[in-house]
Design a protein around this motif. Structure first.
Motif, PDB file in Angstrom:
ATOM      1  N   LEU A  36      -7.397  -1.710  -5.680  1.00 51.56           N
ATOM      2  CA  LEU A  36      -6.564  -2.242  -4.600  1.00 51.56           C
ATOM      3  C   LEU A  36      -5.218  -1.533  -4.641  1.00 51.56           C
ATOM      4  CD1 LEU A  36      -7.351  -6.057  -4.865  1.00 51.56           C
ATOM      5  CD2 LEU A  36      -8.486  -4.317  -3.475  1.00 51.56           C
ATOM      6  N   VAL A  37      -4.771  -1.074  -3.484  1.00 50.15           N
ATOM      7  CA  VAL A  37      -3.525  -0.307  -3.388  1.00 50.15           C
ATOM      8  C   VAL A  37      -2.633  -0.973  -2.348  1.00 50.15           C
ATOM      9  CG1 VAL A  37      -2.497   1.969  -2.987  1.00 50.15           C
ATOM     10  CG2 VAL A  37      -4.837   1.804  -3.915  1.00 50.15           C
ATOM     11  N   GLY A  38      -1.410  -1.251  -2.726  1.00 50.38           N
ATOM     12  CA  GLY A  38      -0.493  -1.841  -1.761  1.00 50.38           C
ATOM     13  C   GLY A  38       0.805  -2.272  -2.405  1.00 50.38           C
ATOM     14  N   ALA A  39       1.853  -2.375  -1.600  1.00 47.27           N
ATOM     15  CA  ALA A  39       3.161  -2.799  -2.082  1.00 47.27           C
ATOM     16  C   ALA A  39       3.112  -4.243  -2.550  1.00 47.27           C
ATOM     17  CB  ALA A  39       4.199  -2.631  -0.979  1.00 47.27           C
ATOM     18  N   SER A  40       4.066  -4.611  -3.350  1.00 45.55           N
ATOM     19  CA  SER A  40       4.189  -6.003  -3.773  1.00 45.55           C
ATOM     20  C   SER A  40       4.334  -6.878  -2.531  1.00 45.55           C
ATOM     21  CB  SER A  40       5.418  -6.154  -4.676  1.00 45.55           C
ATOM     22  OG  SER A  40       5.610  -7.501  -5.022  1.00 45.55           O
ATOM     23  N   GLY A  41       3.551  -7.950  -2.459  1.00 40.01           N
ATOM     24  CA  GLY A  41       3.604  -8.843  -1.309  1.00 40.01           C
ATOM     25  C   GLY A  41       2.625  -8.486  -0.212  1.00 40.01           C
ATOM     26  N   SER A  42       1.803  -7.445  -0.383  1.00 39.94           N
ATOM     27  CA  SER A  42       0.882  -7.054   0.681  1.00 39.94           C
ATOM     28  C   SER A  42      -0.377  -7.910   0.711  1.00 39.94           C
ATOM     29  CB  SER A  42       0.506  -5.576   0.537  1.00 39.94           C
ATOM     30  OG  SER A  42      -0.088  -5.343  -0.740  1.00 39.94           O
ATOM     31  N   GLY A  43      -0.562  -8.785  -0.283  1.00 36.22           N
ATOM     32  CA  GLY A  43      -1.693  -9.708  -0.252  1.00 36.22           C
ATOM     33  C   GLY A  43      -2.923  -9.235  -1.009  1.00 36.22           C
ATOM     34  N   LYS A  44      -2.728  -8.344  -1.964  1.00 38.01           N
ATOM     35  CA  LYS A  44      -3.874  -7.800  -2.716  1.00 38.01           C
ATOM     36  C   LYS A  44      -4.608  -8.905  -3.493  1.00 38.01           C
ATOM     37  CE  LYS A  44      -1.287  -4.975  -4.981  1.00 38.01           C
ATOM     38  NZ  LYS A  44      -0.059  -5.459  -4.320  1.00 38.01           N
ATOM     39  N   SER A  45      -3.852  -9.753  -4.189  1.00 33.62           N
ATOM     40  CA  SER A  45      -4.493 -10.793  -5.005  1.00 33.62           C
ATOM     41  C   SER A  45      -5.247 -11.788  -4.137  1.00 33.62           C
ATOM     42  CB  SER A  45      -3.443 -11.522  -5.846  1.00 33.62           C
ATOM     43  OG  SER A  45      -2.814 -10.629  -6.747  1.00 33.62           O
ATOM     44  N   THR A  46      -4.648 -12.165  -3.014  1.00 32.02           N
ATOM     45  CA  THR A  46      -5.331 -13.079  -2.091  1.00 32.02           C
ATOM     46  C   THR A  46      -6.602 -12.443  -1.562  1.00 32.02           C
ATOM     47  OG1 THR A  46      -3.213 -14.052  -1.440  1.00 32.02           O
ATOM     48  CG2 THR A  46      -5.089 -14.400   0.047  1.00 32.02           C
ATOM     49  N   LEU A 161       3.500   4.701  -1.166  1.00 35.66           N
ATOM     50  CA  LEU A 161       2.201   4.504  -0.537  1.00 35.66           C
ATOM     51  C   LEU A 161       2.024   5.453   0.635  1.00 35.66           C
ATOM     52  CD1 LEU A 161      -0.449   2.955  -0.116  1.00 35.66           C
ATOM     53  CD2 LEU A 161       0.839   1.227   1.164  1.00 35.66           C
ATOM     54  N   ARG A 162       3.035   5.575   1.483  1.00 35.33           N
ATOM     55  CA  ARG A 162       2.909   6.428   2.668  1.00 35.33           C
ATOM     56  C   ARG A 162       2.678   7.885   2.270  1.00 35.33           C
ATOM     57  NH1 ARG A 162       1.217   3.843   6.559  1.00 35.33           N
ATOM     58  NH2 ARG A 162       1.891   5.499   7.980  1.00 35.33           N
ATOM     59  N   ARG A 163       3.317   8.296   1.155  1.00 34.74           N
ATOM     60  CA  ARG A 163       3.110   9.681   0.689  1.00 34.74           C
ATOM     61  C   ARG A 163       1.675   9.887   0.189  1.00 34.74           C
ATOM     62  NH1 ARG A 163       8.509   9.338  -1.555  1.00 34.74           N
ATOM     63  NH2 ARG A 163       7.624   8.697  -3.555  1.00 34.74           N
ATOM     64  N   SER A 164       1.016   8.803  -0.218  1.00 34.96           N
ATOM     65  CA  SER A 164      -0.286   8.924  -0.873  1.00 34.96           C
ATOM     66  C   SER A 164      -1.466   8.851   0.082  1.00 34.96           C
ATOM     67  CB  SER A 164      -0.449   7.802  -1.909  1.00 34.96           C
ATOM     68  OG  SER A 164       0.576   7.844  -2.876  1.00 34.96           O
ATOM     69  N   LEU A 165      -1.272   8.238   1.256  1.00 36.46           N
ATOM     70  CA  LEU A 165      -2.413   7.862   2.074  1.00 36.46           C
ATOM     71  C   LEU A 165      -3.342   9.026   2.400  1.00 36.46           C
ATOM     72  CD1 LEU A 165      -1.056   5.171   4.573  1.00 36.46           C
ATOM     73  CD2 LEU A 165      -2.645   4.885   2.683  1.00 36.46           C
ATOM     74  N   ARG A 166      -2.786  10.148   2.793  1.00 34.27           N
ATOM     75  CA  ARG A 166      -3.639  11.252   3.219  1.00 34.27           C
ATOM     76  C   ARG A 166      -4.351  11.938   2.058  1.00 34.27           C
ATOM     77  NH1 ARG A 166      -0.266  14.419   7.988  1.00 34.27           N
ATOM     78  NH2 ARG A 166      -0.161  12.655   9.460  1.00 34.27           N
ATOM     79  N   GLY A 167      -3.858  11.718   0.844  1.00 32.90           N
ATOM     80  CA  GLY A 167      -4.434  12.446  -0.281  1.00 32.90           C
ATOM     81  C   GLY A 167      -5.348  11.644  -1.175  1.00 32.90           C
ATOM     82  N   LEU A 168      -5.647  10.406  -0.800  1.00 32.14           N
ATOM     83  CA  LEU A 168      -6.457   9.557  -1.686  1.00 32.14           C
ATOM     84  C   LEU A 168      -7.847  10.135  -1.933  1.00 32.14           C
ATOM     85  CD1 LEU A 168      -5.485   5.981  -0.442  1.00 32.14           C
ATOM     86  CD2 LEU A 168      -4.824   7.101  -2.569  1.00 32.14           C
ATOM     87  N   GLU A 169      -8.468  10.698  -0.910  1.00 32.06           N
ATOM     88  CA  GLU A 169      -9.801  11.261  -1.098  1.00 32.06           C
ATOM     89  C   GLU A 169      -9.746  12.495  -1.995  1.00 32.06           C
ATOM     90  OE1 GLU A 169     -11.835  12.146   2.509  1.00 32.06           O
ATOM     91  OE2 GLU A 169     -13.743  11.458   1.709  1.00 32.06           O
ATOM     92  N   ARG A 170      -8.685  13.284  -1.819  1.00 32.56           N
ATOM     93  CA  ARG A 170      -8.537  14.462  -2.687  1.00 32.56           C
ATOM     94  C   ARG A 170      -8.315  14.052  -4.133  1.00 32.56           C
ATOM     95  NH1 ARG A 170      -5.383  16.198   1.648  1.00 32.56           N
ATOM     96  NH2 ARG A 170      -3.462  15.731   0.490  1.00 32.56           N
TER      97      ARG A 170
END
Length: 865
Positions: A36-46, A161-170
């Motif tokens: 799970l990837v996301g900023a604090s408060g993005s609702g990952k645990s929920t 996170l925004r810097r990472s989005l396009r490169g996750l598959e790589r």
């Protein structure tokens, strides 16, 4: 990603989830590491709690609490993630879906998780909650434990996170799901999808077919022999092809058409071989060398283009869709091309695919310039049977629950299939040598039948031996150590030690007055096991002897690699029966003469034979035991009891009332005399071979065939011929009586025969199923023999006074379960050893089972049973 890393076992792709409006279906492989990837408060645990089991979720906050008693103590993050990675690794190793609930917005933290997934050969999958910053800030402010979190923390998380989005598959994530709004996150549905290699729900029956290499005519013959008509089986069986359909042979397109049509119709499965992998790369326009038969396939495909221009593209798509291996039949069967260790079963990675396609090599090359393959099958101890091909062998045999089906059809050998679950081999010969092999087919493959010296690692420590008749049999480390002591110090030349006989189960304790053992219980047990006909064989009071008799010294040298001996004569623990080597050769010579005179060498088509027998007299081998244990008891009784009786007689003469005591002493004297008479019956003097007798009772194996499952009436007919053609009088007939366990008169005749025989001082008899190798209605192995010992013989075992009512009552509580279990396990191991020996398997394979029998003998069991 290199070609060798391209694993078709699961799809890849960014945002591969299905969507309908706000509803999102997120496909997650059932064995994977979900990050799970996301900023604090993005609702990952929920989100995690909504879609995954609590035990599947590993939270960084929870791990902080474990190590620091405070989930918000950021100074404990290093230790917390160490704990998280450790637990995740254990779960993935056990094959369990694992979800990591942490921010994971930094590339370095994700890199560690991707590496963790790869180390366990599972797919890393990212689920990204890319929610707006204000949503995250609002949620953090509403949580008491995060109310004071500075705004810049969430802002930093969002930037990373925004810097990472396009490169996750790589980075290595095989699937990436991105949720960008609260509504998407709220309505998303996680759907677990089965790995493409997980076909455990398919239970067959299967016909697994070895390497074909363009031999379309042989393939059609084999399919016909297996019962297929136009690619379909009338009984609904499924063909499974282990790969290497193409190259070298005369008609690779014909093979491809047949296999592709069967797969498309649902009548077959297919895994890729290394030759399909190479052809697939060629068809994609990759640069590959046209070697090892590829040139012939390309030429054949070029000719096909004129008849069917679409065929080449169909082949490319077919190969591109092949999965590296399949797990079938509830996990009991794995099919791949080059073999697969257990840790890779059902896993998905480039490493798994590479091993499934090519196997593993030692880094060396042999004298033919070919890579030396690592003998992974020797180390395999998995529960699933692994069936594969890739490395041609002259004939196939099971090695630690693995089976190589490449029997070199294209090289002039044969094409082989395995019927599963029957474990029956079916083959057809090659029509000709279609392609000259770089390595002669008679040079056998590592891990299969190639010879190598025995190694300590073969028997050291806890062992698990896979048998055909009783599955996996374990040997404890301490038992193996005890057996190693005996085997290394006292046994005959290991090259001549192909079998050790199992211990024998005693009959159930009798309730007949005056008897501890009685035939009625043995007949009743076999009747309950569904055995209608048994044979009762006279039990000779001698010592168990196994005789390996070779036709001549040349036969001994060719099969067993020994110079000089023409066989062996050893005890049930593998020790030489006689210290005199010359005398042993004389015995082997007499046995050889009888086999020759009876015409059995030609009848069995063999140049060696293994026999199970009793060698008499008992005193010939048990002289030390007689002196130290039995004779000592008799001597002590003879020295003490007459004096005691005389003293009691004198007391009685003086008028002292000692009648009761005197009667008991007279009974003891009679018991002691009976004890001495009992063991003396089995002892007589010998000079050389004068007075020595051998009573063979089973032919165990000959070249190419284990005879242990041949019915006992056939066995005894052979043995009668041996005795008849022995001019020296060394061999002795084993008397027998056939009993119908369901016929009261027949059972009574069997009991009377035993009573008459033991009444004359005989040891007793062994009751065996006439059909030899028998299973009950539930498929369980039935005891191969039950010994029923005579009343007076048991006096030797349990002591002079065992027949007294109070002693018999105590003895009737004896526990037989462990002994019976031991007898069945040793029997299965003995059968396994005989099969391996008869099939010409290497010494280390035969000795694995032989050694296990000896090891089990050190299990703590009452030696009197």
């Amino acid at each position: 990603m290199t070609d060798n890393d391209n694993d078709n076992d699961n799809g890849t792709g960014n945002d591969t989830e299905k969507s309908t409006g706000a509803h999102r279906t997120l496909l997650v492989t059932d064995l994977s590491l979900v990050v799970l990837v996301g900023a604090s408060g993005s609702g990952k645990s929920t989100f995690a709690r909504r879609h995954f089991k609590p035990t599947e979720i590993l939270s960084s906050d929870f791990c902080r609490g474990l190590v620091a008693d405070d989930e918000n103590d950021q100074s404990a993050s290093g230790d917390a993630f160490d704990v998280l990675h450790y637990i995740a690794g254990k779960r993935l190793a056990a094959g369990r879906l694992t979800v990591v609930d942490a921010t994971n917005v930094q590339a370095e933290s994700r890199k560690q998780l991707v590496q963790l997934a790869r180390s366990h050969d599972v797919l890393p999958i990212a689920i990204v909650l890319d929610l707006p910053e204000e949503v995250c800030q609002t949620r953090n402010a509403a949580r008491p434990d995060r109310a004071g979190m500075p705004r810049h923390v969430v802002q930093r998380h969002r930037r990373e996170l925004r810097r990472s989005l396009r490169g996750l598959e790589r980075e290595g994530f095989r699937k990436v799901h991105i949720l960008r709004t609260e509504e998407e996150a709220e309505h998303a549905e996680v759907v677990l999808e089965r790995r493409y290699n997980d076909l455990r729900h398919l239970t067959g029956p299967f016909d697994i077919i070895g390497d074909i290499h363009g031999c379309s005519s042989e393939l059609e013959s084999l399919l016909g022999k297996l019962g297929y008509v136009d690619g379909a089986h009338p009984e609904g069986r499924t063909a499974v092809f282990v790969g290497d359909l193409v190259d070298r042979g005369p008609d690779s397109p014909g093979v491809l058409r047949r296999v592709m049509s069967m797969v498309a119709a649902g009548n077959a499965l297919c895994v890729p071989g290394n030759h399909e992998n190479k052809l697939g790369r060629y068809l994609k326009g990759r640069k590959v060398q046209h070697t090892h038969g590829l040139a012939e396939t390309i030429e054949q495909l070029d000719r096909e283009d004129a008849k069917d221009p679409a065929f080449r593209e169909q082949v490319r798509e077919f190969i591109d869709g092949l999965v590296s291996h399949y797990v079938l039949d509830g996990g009991k069967l794995v099919v791949c091309h080059a073999g697969l260790p257990e840790k890779y079963h059902g896993r998905t990675s480039g490493r798994v695919r590479s091993h499934a396609l090519y196997g593993d090599t030692t880094g060396e090359t042999d004298e033919f310039g070919l890579p030396v393959r690592y003998p992974w099958a020797e180390d395999y101890r998995g529960r699933a049977a692994v069936v594969y091909g890739h490395t041609p062998v002259p004939s196939t045999s099971w090695v630690n629950n693995t089976l190589c089906l490449d029997t070199g059809a294209v090289f002039g050998g044969k094409m082989t299939a395995l019927r599963w679950p029957e474990r029956e081999l079916v083959d057809v010969p090659a029509e000709k040598v279609w392609y000259e092999p770089a390595k002669p087919l008679t040079t056998e493959a590592p891990g299969g039948r190639e010879g190598r010296p025995l190694d300590l690692a073969d028997v050291q420590g806890r062992r698990i031996v896979e048998t055909r008749y009783l599955g996996r049999i374990s040997v404890r480390e301490e038992n193996a150590a005890a057996a190693l002591e005996v085997m290394s110090r006292f046994a005959v030349d290991p090259r001549l030690l192909g079998y050790l006989p199992p211990t024998m189960a005693p009959t159930a304790t009798s309730q007949e007055e005056g008897f501890l053992e009685h035939p009625a219980e043995a007949f009743a047990q076999y009747r309950a096991d569904g055995v209608a006909t048994v044979v009762c064989e006279e039990k000779h009071m001698g010592s168990r002897a196994v005789a390996l008799v070779c036709r001549d010294a040349e036969a001994a040298r060719e099969r067993f690699g020994v110079e000089g001996p023409t066989g062996a004569l050893h005890t049930r623990t593998g020790r030489p029966f006689l210290d005199d080597v010359a005398l042993t050769e004389v015995i082997l010579g007499r046995l050889r003469t009888a086999v020759t005179a009876a015409g059995l060498w030609d009848e069995w088509d063999t140049d060696w034979v293994l026999l199970d027998a009793e060698l008499m007299p008992w005193s010939l081998k048990a002289g030390g035991l007689l002196r130290s244990q039995y004779a000592a008891v008799g001597a002590a009784s003879g020295a003490v009891l007459p004096g005691a009786n005389a003293a009691l007689a004198a007391a009685a003469a003086r008028g002292v009332d000692v009648a009761g005591l005197a009667a008991r002493q007279q009974d003891r004297t009679a018991d002691a005399a009976a004890f001495t008479d009992a063991y003396r019956r089995y002892c007589w003097s010998t000079e050389g071979l004068d007075g020595v007798r051998i009573a063979p009772f089973q032919i165990l194996a000959v070249r190419g065939r284990s005879l242990a499952s041949v019915p006992h009436d056939e066995q005894l007919a052979w043995l009668d011929r041996l005795v008849e053609h022995d001019p020296t009088g060394l061999l002795q007939v084993t008397r027998r009586l056939v009993v119908d366990t369901g016929d009261e008169a027949s059972v009574r005749a069997g009991i009377d025969w035993w009573l008459e025989m033991t009444g004359r001082g005989g040891e007793g008899m062994v009751v065996k199923p006439l059909g030899a190798l028998v299973r009950d209605a539930k498929g369980r192995l039935v005891q191969p023999g039950i010994k029923v010992r005579g009343r007076e013989y048991l006096r030797i075992i349990y002591g002079p006074e065992y027949t007294r009512p109070e002693n018999l009552e105590r003895l009737r509580s004896r526990f037989l379960g462990h002994k019976r279990s031991l007898a069945l396990r040793e029997y299965a191991l003995g059968l396994e050893a005989l099969d391996r020996l008869a099939d010409g398997e290497p010494l280390w394979r035969v000795h694995e089972a032989v050694f296990a029998v000896l090891a089990l003998e050190s299990e703590p069991v009452d030696p009197r049973l």
